[in-house]
Design a protein around this motif. Structure first.
Motif, PDB file in Angstrom:
ATOM      1  N   GLY A 185      -3.122  -6.032  -3.539  1.00 13.26           N
ATOM      2  CA  GLY A 185      -2.005  -5.824  -4.460  1.00 13.26           C
ATOM      3  C   GLY A 185      -1.048  -4.725  -4.019  1.00 13.26           C
ATOM      4  N   GLY A 186       0.197  -4.843  -4.431  1.00 15.09           N
ATOM      5  CA  GLY A 186       1.214  -3.821  -4.161  1.00 15.09           C
ATOM      6  C   GLY A 186       1.594  -3.658  -2.699  1.00 15.09           C
ATOM      7  N   VAL A 223       6.483  -7.543   6.074  1.00 11.82           N
ATOM      8  CA  VAL A 223       7.543  -7.959   7.001  1.00 11.82           C
ATOM      9  C   VAL A 223       6.935  -9.032   7.891  1.00 11.82           C
ATOM     10  CG1 VAL A 223       9.005  -7.306   8.950  1.00 11.82           C
ATOM     11  CG2 VAL A 223       8.814  -5.779   7.001  1.00 11.82           C
ATOM     12  N   SER A 224       7.592 -10.197   7.949  1.00 11.18           N
ATOM     13  CA  SER A 224       7.111 -11.318   8.762  1.00 11.18           C
ATOM     14  C   SER A 224       8.111 -11.638   9.851  1.00 11.18           C
ATOM     15  CB  SER A 224       6.951 -12.575   7.901  1.00 11.18           C
ATOM     16  OG  SER A 224       6.103 -12.305   6.811  1.00 11.18           O
ATOM     17  N   PRO A 230       6.229   1.849   1.237  1.00  7.74           N
ATOM     18  CA  PRO A 230       7.458   1.044   1.270  1.00  7.74           C
ATOM     19  C   PRO A 230       7.961   0.842   2.705  1.00  7.74           C
ATOM     20  CG  PRO A 230       7.598   2.726  -0.423  1.00  7.74           C
ATOM     21  CD  PRO A 230       6.349   3.013   0.361  1.00  7.74           C
ATOM     22  N   LEU A 231       8.529  -0.334   2.950  1.00  7.75           N
ATOM     23  CA  LEU A 231       9.126  -0.664   4.242  1.00  7.75           C
ATOM     24  C   LEU A 231      10.625  -0.849   4.026  1.00  7.75           C
ATOM     25  CD1 LEU A 231       6.477  -3.319   5.344  1.00  7.75           C
ATOM     26  CD2 LEU A 231       6.679  -0.973   6.195  1.00  7.75           C
ATOM     27  N   TYR A 286      11.605  -9.135   5.371  1.00  9.44           N
ATOM     28  CA  TYR A 286      10.953  -8.248   4.388  1.00  9.44           C
ATOM     29  C   TYR A 286      10.683  -8.987   3.079  1.00  9.44           C
ATOM     30  CZ  TYR A 286      10.256  -4.629   0.891  1.00  9.44           C
ATOM     31  OH  TYR A 286       9.734  -3.867  -0.127  1.00  9.44           O
ATOM     32  N   GLN A 287       9.522  -8.737   2.482  1.00 11.20           N
ATOM     33  CA  GLN A 287       9.204  -9.231   1.131  1.00 11.20           C
ATOM     34  C   GLN A 287       8.627  -8.076   0.333  1.00 11.20           C
ATOM     35  OE1 GLN A 287       6.709 -12.755   0.907  1.00 11.20           O
ATOM     36  NE2 GLN A 287       7.445 -13.446   2.883  1.00 11.20           N
ATOM     37  N   PRO A 288       9.167  -7.813  -0.861  1.00 16.41           N
ATOM     38  CA  PRO A 288       8.618  -6.729  -1.693  1.00 16.41           C
ATOM     39  C   PRO A 288       7.259  -7.125  -2.252  1.00 16.41           C
ATOM     40  CG  PRO A 288      10.313  -7.922  -2.885  1.00 16.41           C
ATOM     41  CD  PRO A 288      10.290  -8.488  -1.491  1.00 16.41           C
ATOM     42  N   PRO A 289       6.506  -6.154  -2.761  1.00 21.10           N
ATOM     43  CA  PRO A 289       5.204  -6.496  -3.361  1.00 21.10           C
ATOM     44  C   PRO A 289       5.390  -7.474  -4.512  1.00 21.10           C
ATOM     45  CG  PRO A 289       5.432  -4.123  -3.130  1.00 21.10           C
ATOM     46  CD  PRO A 289       6.774  -4.719  -2.799  1.00 21.10           C
TER      47      PRO A 289
END
Length: 166
Positions: free
Chosen positions: A85-86, A90-91, A129-130, A137-140
């Motif tokens: 979780g959380g 980045v892919s 955080p990235l 990028y994908q946020p949590p």
């Protein structure tokens, strides 16, 4: 008679994600990897019980997979995101060059070297955080209510509203 593969080497390009620590935990997912084993190892390291010598748990992990290992890599990441979780993500998709040396079972027959280009994926998961501007990028994920629960609540609400209208 069939040829037999005697070696397989992949180019060892740096990760396509900028700014990774040199000592980052790297989970290399192969076609034959067991998801359960990979996840047991990385989950223990990322949750509170997986403390290193300094007493801190792991903050980042990078998963890579190529060829037929790409889907298994994505599966591992999605399961880990739910378990821990959380996590910021980045892919990056890219291509890898694979060299295979094949030999003929017949004595003295010439062997063959093949060079193939295969798709590959590199996914960084981070508790910290990235850069949200980084492509891929994908946020949590926000803690989600399972779909069945959401549907059950909607049905209850519909019934309640239709009862009041009658």
């Amino acid at each position: 008679m069939e040829m037999q593969r005697i070696s397989r080497t992949e180019d060892s390009n740096p990760y396509p994600i900028p700014g990774l620590a040199a000592d980052i935990l790297h989970m290399r997912v192969r076609e034959g990897s067991k998801i359960r084993n990979l996840l047991r190892f990385v989950t223990a390291r990322m949750q509170e019980d997986g403390r290193d010598d300094n007493g801190t748990s792991l903050r980042q992990v990078v998963f890579t997979g190529s060829g037929r290992g790409v889907t298994k890599t994505i599966t591992c990441v999605e399961i880990l995101k739910r378990k821990v979780g959380g996590l910021h993500q980045v892919s990056k998709l890219y291509y890898k060059t694979v060299n295979e040396v094949w030999e003929s079972p017949q004595q003295g027959a010439p062997g063959t070297t093949m060079q193939r280009t295969v798709p590959a994926i590199c996914i960084l998961l981070s508790k910290d955080p990235l850069d949200p501007q980084e492509p891929g990028y994908q946020p949590p994920q926000s803690p989600s209510v399972p779909a069945e629960e959401t549907e059950r609540r909607r049905a209850l609400l519909r019934d309640t509203i239709s009862d009041k209208i009658r």
